[in-house]
Write a protein that holds these residues in place. Structure first.
Motif, PDB file in Angstrom:
ATOM      1  N   UNK A  57       0.826  -1.216   0.000  1.00 28.95           N
ATOM      2  CA  UNK A  57       0.000   0.000   0.000  1.00 28.95           C
ATOM      3  C   UNK A  57       0.857   1.262   0.000  1.00 28.95           C
ATOM      4  N   UNK A  58       1.984   1.248   0.719  1.00 26.28           N
ATOM      5  CA  UNK A  58       2.892   2.411   0.727  1.00 26.28           C
ATOM      6  C   UNK A  58       3.435   2.668  -0.679  1.00 26.28           C
ATOM      7  N   UNK A  59       3.852   1.598  -1.352  1.00 25.03           N
ATOM      8  CA  UNK A  59       4.426   1.736  -2.692  1.00 25.03           C
ATOM      9  C   UNK A  59       3.428   2.406  -3.640  1.00 25.03           C
ATOM     10  N   UNK A  60       2.148   2.182  -3.423  1.00 17.38           N
ATOM     11  CA  UNK A  60       1.118   2.756  -4.285  1.00 17.38           C
ATOM     12  C   UNK A  60       0.741   4.192  -3.993  1.00 17.38           C
ATOM     13  N   UNK A  61       1.309   4.797  -2.951  1.00 17.89           N
ATOM     14  CA  UNK A  61       0.952   6.186  -2.619  1.00 17.89           C
ATOM     15  C   UNK A  61       1.608   7.168  -3.578  1.00 17.89           C
ATOM     16  N   UNK A  62       0.996   8.345  -3.713  1.00 15.14           N
ATOM     17  CA  UNK A  62       1.537   9.362  -4.634  1.00 15.14           C
ATOM     18  C   UNK A  62       2.911   9.861  -4.181  1.00 15.14           C
ATOM     19  N   UNK A  63       3.108   9.939  -2.869  1.00 17.34           N
ATOM     20  CA  UNK A  63       4.393  10.444  -2.369  1.00 17.34           C
ATOM     21  C   UNK A  63       5.530   9.476  -2.696  1.00 17.34           C
ATOM     22  N   UNK A  64       5.241   8.175  -2.629  1.00 15.62           N
ATOM     23  CA  UNK A  64       6.285   7.202  -2.963  1.00 15.62           C
ATOM     24  C   UNK A  64       6.477   7.127  -4.479  1.00 15.62           C
ATOM     25  N   UNK A  65       5.400   7.190  -5.239  1.00 15.15           N
ATOM     26  CA  UNK A  65       5.511   7.157  -6.693  1.00 15.15           C
ATOM     27  C   UNK A  65       6.273   8.370  -7.233  1.00 15.15           C
ATOM     28  N   UNK A  66       6.231   9.478  -6.493  1.00 17.66           N
ATOM     29  CA  UNK A  66       6.981  10.683  -6.885  1.00 17.66           C
ATOM     30  C   UNK A  66       8.474  10.382  -7.006  1.00 17.66           C
ATOM     31  N   UNK A  67       8.974   9.418  -6.239  1.00 20.08           N
ATOM     32  CA  UNK A  67      10.404   9.103  -6.263  1.00 20.08           C
ATOM     33  C   UNK A  67      10.861   8.562  -7.616  1.00 20.08           C
ATOM     34  N   UNK A  68       9.917   8.124  -8.446  1.00 20.72           N
ATOM     35  CA  UNK A  68      10.266   7.723  -9.817  1.00 20.72           C
ATOM     36  C   UNK A  68      10.779   8.922 -10.610  1.00 20.72           C
ATOM     37  N   UNK A  69      10.397  10.127 -10.170  1.00 18.47           N
ATOM     38  CA  UNK A  69      10.727  11.345 -10.917  1.00 18.47           C
ATOM     39  C   UNK A  69      11.883  12.128 -10.270  1.00 18.47           C
ATOM     40  N   UNK A  70      12.601  11.445  -9.374  1.00 19.71           N
ATOM     41  CA  UNK A  70      13.794  12.034  -8.753  1.00 19.71           C
ATOM     42  C   UNK A  70      14.969  11.090  -9.030  1.00 19.71           C
ATOM     43  N   UNK A  71      15.981  11.577  -9.742  1.00 21.70           N
ATOM     44  CA  UNK A  71      17.133  10.719 -10.044  1.00 21.70           C
ATOM     45  C   UNK A  71      17.937  10.415  -8.779  1.00 21.70           C
ATOM     46  N   UNK A  72      18.416   9.202  -8.693  1.00 21.71           N
ATOM     47  CA  UNK A  72      19.247   8.805  -7.564  1.00 21.71           C
ATOM     48  C   UNK A  72      20.567   9.578  -7.537  1.00 21.71           C
ATOM     49  N   UNK A  73      21.130   9.853  -8.719  1.00 22.48           N
ATOM     50  CA  UNK A  73      22.465  10.449  -8.771  1.00 22.48           C
ATOM     51  C   UNK A  73      22.495  11.871  -9.324  1.00 22.48           C
TER      52      UNK A  73
END
Length: 432
Positions: free
Chosen positions: A31-47
């Motif tokens: 359920x956490x993985x499905x939240x908008x705040x966690x999905x936002x991390x797809x749009x932040x580069x690790x490096x």
């Protein structure tokens, strides 16, 4: 059973290039993985800006967060479970903290933080405790559960063993990013025998420790970290891109404060410029949004903002020379005067950037940012600090390495040197 212990009817699996598979069995995690705040991390580069040097480094903090979760899950479920030093009641809070530890990172992470004086860990805690989808999921476990996860992130959680799995000198965060960043940059430095480390990791009262038979795997891990910092994370070209990125944001902030009229009002930045950051604005800002502004700013009437934005988007980066701030401060002062004389603002076009790393440190009680050392568990169950047994680690313990570079627009100077003798003088000084 209750939400806390609820399992999915069927295990969910993410295919992962580093860990092969990431396994999710707990309803809370899914359920956490499905939240908008966690999905936002797809749009932040690790490096951050490193993709401008290593073109494969396009991976996200979403991937990394899943990786840290998987390492912690394996440590707990495969290594710690059933051992008297491990409290099974801490399992879910540890898994959630592992998954959510980077939730508050802003776009381009550290450069963005430095300009607006932010702390991503503080924003992680604000997201966990605020009016967010993540908070709603955590609240279903218990009313106090979001605060527990926030305390692990903030390193104030009473069970220090739990904190050490997420944040220590040998934690799941580092073990994932070293391997993941090595994979996506295509370098070999970040590889170490994680499987061996996980097999010999044991729970202790205040932190995870490693059986002495695994010492060489830990040595390899520490040297991998050392090499990754100097070959990848502190790469001078990536630092050049970060310098330009930082200066774009500084310039936009300065123009806003000076009353400049932007061609397109920077609405996503307003609360940042006004130093009154709204949590919703923070969550809404990602690297796609920032890049869109940079595209628009290439059309601005302000030459500095226009030029820097163009440079970042099109990889027209600054050149650099080695620089010693202590010995060459007079040279820097002279260069600043010449830049002003040439009509180039040294605030944005002559930048000293420093990188510093401490690969491993032993315990220095009372010092700022004191580090809990890595302990080996000897055959007689005695705990011994790593550098006392390892000559390799002893050689790098407590030794901070610092590097300074001076960045400048060599292309601009080269193009104008025939028309302007001051440009030639600047180039001559920079070459010496």
């Amino acid at each position: 059973m209750g939400y806390k212990n609820e399992k999915l009817k069927e295990e969910k699996v993410f295919k992962d290039p580093v860990h092969r598979y990431i396994h999710v069995r707990d309803r809370v995690i899914w359920d956490i993985i499905g939240t908008r705040e966690f999905q936002r991390l797809r749009r932040i580069k690790q490096l951050g800006t490193t993709y401008l040097v290593f073109h494969g480094a396009e991976h996200s903090r979403f991937q990394h967060s899943l990786g840290v979760y998987e390492i912690v899950r394996r440590i707990i479920d495969d290594g710690f479970s059933g051992r008297p030093e491990w409290d099974e009641e801490e399992r879910l809070v540890t898994l959630c903290a592992a998954l959510l530890h980077d939730l508050g990172h802003g776009p381009y992470s550290h450069a963005f933080e430095n300009v607006f004086n932010l702390d991503h860990e503080l924003f992680t805690q604000k997201i966990l405790l605020g009016n967010t989808e993540v908070n709603q999921v955590l609240q279903r476990v218990s009313e106090k559960f979001p605060q527990k996860v926030a305390d692990v992130i903030g390193k104030t959680y009473p069970d220090k063993l739990v904190v050490s799995l997420i944040s220590s000198q040998i934690d799941a965060d580092r073990m994932d990013y070293l391997q993941r960043d090595a994979y996506y940059t295509g370098v070999s430095y970040g590889h170490f025998d994680m499987e061996r480390i996980l097999r010999v990791m044991r729970p202790a009262e205040d932190q995870a420790v490693v059986k002495s038979s695994g010492m060489h795997a830990v040595e390899d891990y520490i040297m991998s970290r050392y090499q990754m910092y100097w070959q990848v994370y502190f790469h001078p070209v990536s630092r050049s891109a970060e310098v330009i990125l930082t200066k774009i944001l500084h310039r936009a902030k300065h123009l806003f404060e000076a009353g400049y009229t932007f061609g397109q009002e920077p609405v996503h930045f307003l609360t940042f410029f006004n130093k009154d950051i709204d949590l919703e604005d923070y969550i809404a800002l990602d690297e796609g949004v920032i890049t869109t502004y940079f595209q628009m700013w290439t059309k601005e009437s302000d030459w500095i903002l226009r030029d820097l934005s163009y440079r970042f988007l099109n990889r027209k980066l600054f050149q650099y020379v080695e620089f010693n701030p202590a010995a060459e401060y007079r040279k820097l002062h002279e260069l600043e005067k010449l830049f002003k004389e040439a009509g180039i603002d040294p605030e944005y076009y002559l930048v000293v950037d420093s990188s510093s790393d401490l690969p491993y440190d032993f315990y220095r009680p009372g010092e700022e940012n004191e580090r809990l050392p890595i302990f080996l568990k000897m055959p007689n169950s005695e705990l011994r600090e790593l550098s006392r047994s390892s000559d390799i680690v002893d050689a790098v313990s407590g030794k901070r390495r610092t590097d300074h570079k001076l960045y400048f627009p060599a292309d601009l100077l080269e193009e104008g040197k025939e028309k302007n003798p001051v440009y030639r003088q600047i180039l001559q000084m920079l070459k010496n």
